[in-house]
Scaffold this active site. Structure first.
Site, mmCIF file in Angstrom:
data_model
loop_
_atom_site.group_PDB
_atom_site.id
_atom_site.type_symbol
_atom_site.label_atom_id
_atom_site.label_comp_id
_atom_site.label_asym_id
_atom_site.label_seq_id
_atom_site.Cartn_x
_atom_site.Cartn_y
_atom_site.Cartn_z
ATOM 1 N N HIS A 29 13.627 9.150 -5.903
ATOM 2 C CA HIS A 29 12.264 8.640 -6.029
ATOM 3 C C HIS A 29 12.215 7.272 -5.341
ATOM 4 O O HIS A 29 13.186 6.517 -5.403
ATOM 5 C CB HIS A 29 11.905 8.509 -7.512
ATOM 6 C CG HIS A 29 10.495 8.066 -7.756
ATOM 7 N ND1 HIS A 29 10.100 6.756 -7.684
ATOM 8 C CD2 HIS A 29 9.376 8.776 -8.082
ATOM 9 C CE1 HIS A 29 8.816 6.668 -7.943
ATOM 10 N NE2 HIS A 29 8.349 7.882 -8.199
ATOM 11 N N ASP A 34 -9.523 -3.595 1.610
ATOM 12 C CA ASP A 34 -10.240 -3.100 0.435
ATOM 13 C C ASP A 34 -9.401 -2.880 -0.806
ATOM 14 O O ASP A 34 -9.943 -2.604 -1.850
ATOM 15 C CB ASP A 34 -10.978 -1.804 0.789
ATOM 16 C CG ASP A 34 -10.016 -0.661 1.104
ATOM 17 O OD1 ASP A 34 -8.867 -0.957 1.444
ATOM 18 O OD2 ASP A 34 -10.421 0.503 0.995
#
Length: 587
Positions: free
Chosen positions: A506, A468
């Site tokens: 990060h 999806d």
């Protein structure tokens, strides 16, 4: 057979219960006694589970409690039926589901009418082991391994002795065989005894017949009751050994499957660091209370579902969502127990505990799926009940036919043993539930949660799989795939960016640093580093003011990005994450 079911039904009357069950076949009589409803029923027509279903369909609230336990000593689906039959004899039992493949029993009881000790007694009375909670799953034992080794060694020695001319060799062979045979096969005969006692033709009965007939014939030959050609001790020992090998491998497969649940459980840490009365104390995760403030350190898993009340950072939620990119969470955002805090210190307030947590519900879903049965397994369970007696009849008939036709008693005996031994594995009864359980467990291990076993059976009809959203099918790790430069050479750009990004902690920055190291590019120290959570980073690298971050963050710093817009649009359409590096202009 007439039996009695004792159950509690809240906020109703005897008349209402009688009205609900009056048209249900198999119900003989209902009475209200000692605040419980005593329902007399014909067990050959209706089961307690069907009575429970009828009551609940009518909207009545039936008092019930679900108990789960591991059962040991089962060798086939018929054993699980024997356990079910034995436990169902208790009057307060509403339903029993014994899964042979997982070795787990789920029992629905009427509280205060029946207890766990009574259930344990019934299981043990049937000849099986009541192992308590599901954490006590049986594992391949060292004893069975010793039985296998003993059987192989003894069988090989016996075969060699057949060709060595030794006085009284048959007595010597018998002396070696008897203790070994008893050691490696006694459990088969014990289980067969209990199966017959419970009027169940289990696989152990066939195992006992195959090995027992061979051994008994050998003993008779030793004493001269039968001719010498019936002297086949090594056959009996090798048969018992091969059965032990099969059982050992089966136990290993089950152990690995139950390990899947344990892996999911291990995602949640055993302890939690909480703040109570202003002090930080470490307690067991199960002792955390709703409302507790829980400290989550960087690179540690979150122990409970909750809400962030202090701090912000990236959370790896891939175990739940399947998304490889960590999600930025700030004060007021919900976090899920078992997920990983990637970078900053967080303080959360515990909101959901125990069986209501997301991880617990996932584990429950996997367990329920393992307990469910596809159509093929239900068919196999029915067939296996007829399979064993049919095989026994075939074995006897084949033996008689060959004896009548040839007059060779030894050959007829070999035919009887061969038919029983070939049928022993009973692939229909064993392979189906084991395959379903292993398949569900392996799926959970790979992050695929299957709601029921029926889905596995139907998967063979799937022709197309539709996903999806972009980015779902990934390796789970970010990597640098494209570099566009404007005012800096490629290696220089990577050096500037990686030297700064290594302070960010990060996932995008980590990918840049890893790329620089793989290229052997030198990293330098950065100064005056400032991290803007969820946006970007800036600092001084080799005397230059460098900024790295999202397009929006770069624009916030007043840097013109018009020259990048065409490349940015192209990369975003491809589902890629764009990182912009700039000083006074995009680099």
């Amino acid at each position: 057979m007439q039996k009695k079911l004792i159950t509690g039904i809240q906020h109703t009357s005897l008349q209402v219960v009688q009205d609900v069950l009056q048209n249900v076949q198999g119900i003989h009589h209902i009475e209200y006694k000692n605040k419980k409803y005593n329902i007399m029923y014909d067990s050959s027509v209706i089961s307690p589970g069907q009575i429970l279903e009828a009551l609940e369909k009518a909207g009545l609230y039936v008092e019930k409690e679900i108990l789960e336990a591991s059962i040991g000593g089962m060798s086939c689906v018929m054993c699980s039926k024997a356990v079910t039959r034995s436990v169902m004899d208790l009057e307060g039992i509403l339903d029993v589901n014994v899964n042979y493949a997982t070795g787990k029993a789920t029992v629905i009881i009427t509280p205060s009418v029946v207890n766990i000790e009574e259930i344990k007694a019934k299981v043990e009375e049937a000849g099986y082991q009541f192992l308590g909670s599901n954490d006590n799953q049986p594992k391949p034992s060292n004893l069975r391994l010793m039985q296998i080794i003993s059987g192989l060694v003894a069988g090989s020695i016996l075969m060699a002795m057949m060709y060595v001319p030794v006085m009284y060799a048959h007595w010597l062979i018998a002396g070696v065989s008897v203790p070994v045979f008893v050691f490696i096969s006694y459990h088969i005969f014990v289980h067969a005894y209990y199966a017959l006692k419970n009027r169940v033709l289990s696989m152990d009965v066939m195992y006992a017949m195959g090995t027992g007939v061979s051994f008994a014939a050998s003993v008779c030959a030793t004493f001269g009751i039968l001719p010498h050609e019936f002297f086949v001790y090594e056959t009996a020992i090798f048969l018992a050994t091969f059965l032990n090998v099969g059982k050992y491998l089966e136990d290993r497969a089950k152990s690995k499957t139950s390990g899947t649940i344990k892996k999911l459980l291990s995602l949640k840490p055993d302890t939690a660091l909480v703040i109570r009365e202003g002090n930080e104390i470490e307690i067991k995760t199960e002792d955390v209370a709703v409302g507790d403030s829980v400290i989550i350190k960087p690179q540690s898993r979150i122990p409970v579902d909750g809400v962030i009340i202090k701090g912000a950072g990236y959370i790896d939620e891939s175990m739940v969502t399947g998304e490889s990119m960590p999600v930025y969470k700030k004060e007021g955002d919900r976090v899920i127990g078992g997920t990983l805090n990637k970078n900053n210190l967080l303080v959360i307030q515990a909101k959901v505990l125990g069986s209501d947590s997301v991880l617990s519900r996932i584990i429950s879903l996997v367990q329920q799926a393992q307990d469910s049965k596809p159509a093929m397994q239900r068919f196999a369970d029915r067939v296996v009940g007829y399979f064993i007696p049919v095989i026994l009849l075939i074995a006897v008939a084949a033996s008689v036919v060959w004896y009548v036709g040839t007059g060779n008693a030894m050959f007829a005996f070999q035919v009887f043993v061969a038919v029983i031994v070939i049928a022993c594995p009973c692939a229909l009864g064993l392979a189906t539930p084991t395959a379903v359980t292993v398949g569900l467990g392996r799926g959970a291990e790979l992050g695929i949660l299957i709601k029921n076993a029926e889905a596995i059976e139907q998967a063979s009809n799937v022709t197309t799989v539709v996903f999806d959203k972009t980015g779902t099918l990934t390796t789970g790790n970010l990597s640098v795939v494209d570099i566009v430069t404007f005012h800096e050479d490629e290696d220089g750009l990577i050096s500037l960016c990686a030297s700064l990004e290594r302070y960010a902690n990060h996932p995008v920055g980590d990918a840049v640093v890893l790329h620089a190291k793989s290229k052997g590019i030198l990293l330098v120290d950065a100064e005056e580093v400032k991290v803007f959570e969820g946006k970007g980073i800036m600092g001084i690298v080799t005397g230059r003011s460098i900024i790295a971050g999202s397009v929006a963050f770069i624009k916030e710093q007043g840097i013109d990005t018009k020259a990048l817009e065409q490349d940015i649009s192209k990369f975003e359409q491809q589902g890629k994450t764009v990182l912009v590096v700039a000083d006074t202009k995009p680099l």
